[in-house]
Design a protein around this motif. Structure first.
Motif, PDB file in Angstrom:
ATOM      1  N   ASP A   1      -3.065  15.790  57.262  1.00 20.80           N
ATOM      2  CA  ASP A   1      -3.940  16.068  58.403  1.00 20.80           C
ATOM      3  C   ASP A   1      -5.377  16.290  57.930  1.00 20.80           C
ATOM      4  O   ASP A   1      -6.330  15.798  58.527  1.00 20.80           O
ATOM      5  CB  ASP A   1      -3.465  17.300  59.172  1.00 20.80           C
ATOM      6  CG  ASP A   1      -2.140  17.091  59.876  1.00 20.80           C
ATOM      7  OD1 ASP A   1      -1.792  15.929  60.158  1.00 20.80           O
ATOM      8  OD2 ASP A   1      -1.451  18.095  60.143  1.00 20.80           O
ATOM      9  N   ARG A   2      -5.527  17.043  56.847  1.00 19.50           N
ATOM     10  CA  ARG A   2      -6.859  17.341  56.322  1.00 19.50           C
ATOM     11  C   ARG A   2      -7.562  16.063  55.883  1.00 19.50           C
ATOM     12  O   ARG A   2      -8.737  15.870  56.151  1.00 19.50           O
ATOM     13  CB  ARG A   2      -6.739  18.327  55.151  1.00 19.50           C
ATOM     14  CG  ARG A   2      -8.035  18.692  54.461  1.00 19.50           C
ATOM     15  CD  ARG A   2      -9.079  19.280  55.358  1.00 19.50           C
ATOM     16  NE  ARG A   2      -8.626  20.503  55.956  1.00 19.50           N
ATOM     17  CZ  ARG A   2      -9.183  21.060  57.027  1.00 19.50           C
ATOM     18  NH1 ARG A   2     -10.222  20.488  57.590  1.00 19.50           N
ATOM     19  NH2 ARG A   2      -8.720  22.157  57.531  1.00 19.50           N
ATOM     20  N   ARG A   3      -6.828  15.167  55.192  1.00 14.28           N
ATOM     21  CA  ARG A   3      -7.432  13.889  54.764  1.00 14.28           C
ATOM     22  C   ARG A   3      -7.865  13.060  55.978  1.00 14.28           C
ATOM     23  O   ARG A   3      -8.941  12.453  55.971  1.00 14.28           O
ATOM     24  CB  ARG A   3      -6.440  13.091  53.918  1.00 14.28           C
ATOM     25  CG  ARG A   3      -6.233  13.652  52.542  1.00 14.28           C
ATOM     26  CD  ARG A   3      -5.351  12.730  51.710  1.00 14.28           C
ATOM     27  NE  ARG A   3      -4.777  13.476  50.616  1.00 14.28           N
ATOM     28  CZ  ARG A   3      -3.481  13.762  50.463  1.00 14.28           C
ATOM     29  NH1 ARG A   3      -2.608  13.335  51.348  1.00 14.28           N
ATOM     30  NH2 ARG A   3      -3.069  14.457  49.442  1.00 14.28           N
ATOM     31  N   THR A   4      -7.039  13.049  57.004  1.00 16.00           N
ATOM     32  CA  THR A   4      -7.375  12.303  58.214  1.00 16.00           C
ATOM     33  C   THR A   4      -8.635  12.873  58.862  1.00 16.00           C
ATOM     34  O   THR A   4      -9.521  12.128  59.286  1.00 16.00           O
ATOM     35  CB  THR A   4      -6.199  12.354  59.220  1.00 16.00           C
ATOM     36  OG1 THR A   4      -5.020  11.888  58.572  1.00 16.00           O
ATOM     37  CG2 THR A   4      -6.484  11.513  60.439  1.00 16.00           C
ATOM     38  N   ILE A   5      -8.722  14.187  58.917  1.00 14.27           N
ATOM     39  CA  ILE A   5      -9.906  14.834  59.487  1.00 14.27           C
ATOM     40  C   ILE A   5     -11.142  14.523  58.658  1.00 14.27           C
ATOM     41  O   ILE A   5     -12.204  14.185  59.197  1.00 14.27           O
ATOM     42  CB  ILE A   5      -9.685  16.359  59.606  1.00 14.27           C
ATOM     43  CG1 ILE A   5      -8.610  16.660  60.652  1.00 14.27           C
ATOM     44  CG2 ILE A   5     -10.983  17.072  59.950  1.00 14.27           C
ATOM     45  CD1 ILE A   5      -8.131  18.092  60.649  1.00 14.27           C
ATOM     46  N   ASP A   6     -11.004  14.613  57.342  1.00  9.07           N
ATOM     47  CA  ASP A   6     -12.136  14.322  56.454  1.00  9.07           C
ATOM     48  C   ASP A   6     -12.587  12.866  56.586  1.00  9.07           C
ATOM     49  O   ASP A   6     -13.788  12.578  56.618  1.00  9.07           O
ATOM     50  CB  ASP A   6     -11.768  14.624  55.000  1.00  9.07           C
ATOM     51  CG  ASP A   6     -11.665  16.121  54.725  1.00  9.07           C
ATOM     52  OD1 ASP A   6     -12.212  16.907  55.537  1.00  9.07           O
ATOM     53  OD2 ASP A   6     -11.035  16.506  53.716  1.00  9.07           O
TER      54      ASP A   6
END
Length: 123
Positions: free
Chosen positions: A111-116
């Protein structure tokens, strides 16, 4: 009929207590005047109801004897709410869907990678 009872009868609020609280908070106006819960409603009155950040505008046609079915609410009032207010409500629904649902916890690494990645595309 009292305004709180009228709003409950025409299904703008689920309970009379909710309608009374809205009146006490000043969210209900009759003919552009803030209404107390005990204020009487008459045919041809114009109501402004602030509910869920939308100002609904109504014209009272008749006074029901008791709570009415959802199908026949139109016999007792005319909804004159501008279309802009209803579009605002739809935009709010879409904005809520954008955020993570409550109770899903912290974002995972994926999720964090997608947000970044999403935030980097904006630059």
């Amino acid at each position: 009929m009292r305004i709180d009872k009228y709003l409950w009868c025409t299904r703008y609020f689920k309970t009379r207590n909710q309608a009374t609280e809205a009146c006490k908070k000043g969210h209900i106006r009759i003919n552009e005047q803030v209404a107390k819960p005990s204020r009487e409603v008459f045919p041809a009155d114009r109501l402004t109801i602030r509910k869920n950040q939308i100002h609904y505008q109504l014209k009272v046609l008749a006074i029901p004897d008791s709570r009415v079915a959802a199908k026949i609410v139109g016999l007792y009032r005319i909804d004159t709410t501008p279309a802009d207010a209803l579009k605002h409500q739809e935009a709010q629904k879409l904005a809520k869907e954008y955020y993570r649902k409550k109770g899903t916890g912290r974002p995972t690494k994926k999720d964090r990678r997608t947000i970044d990645d999403y935030l980097d595309e904006g630059e």
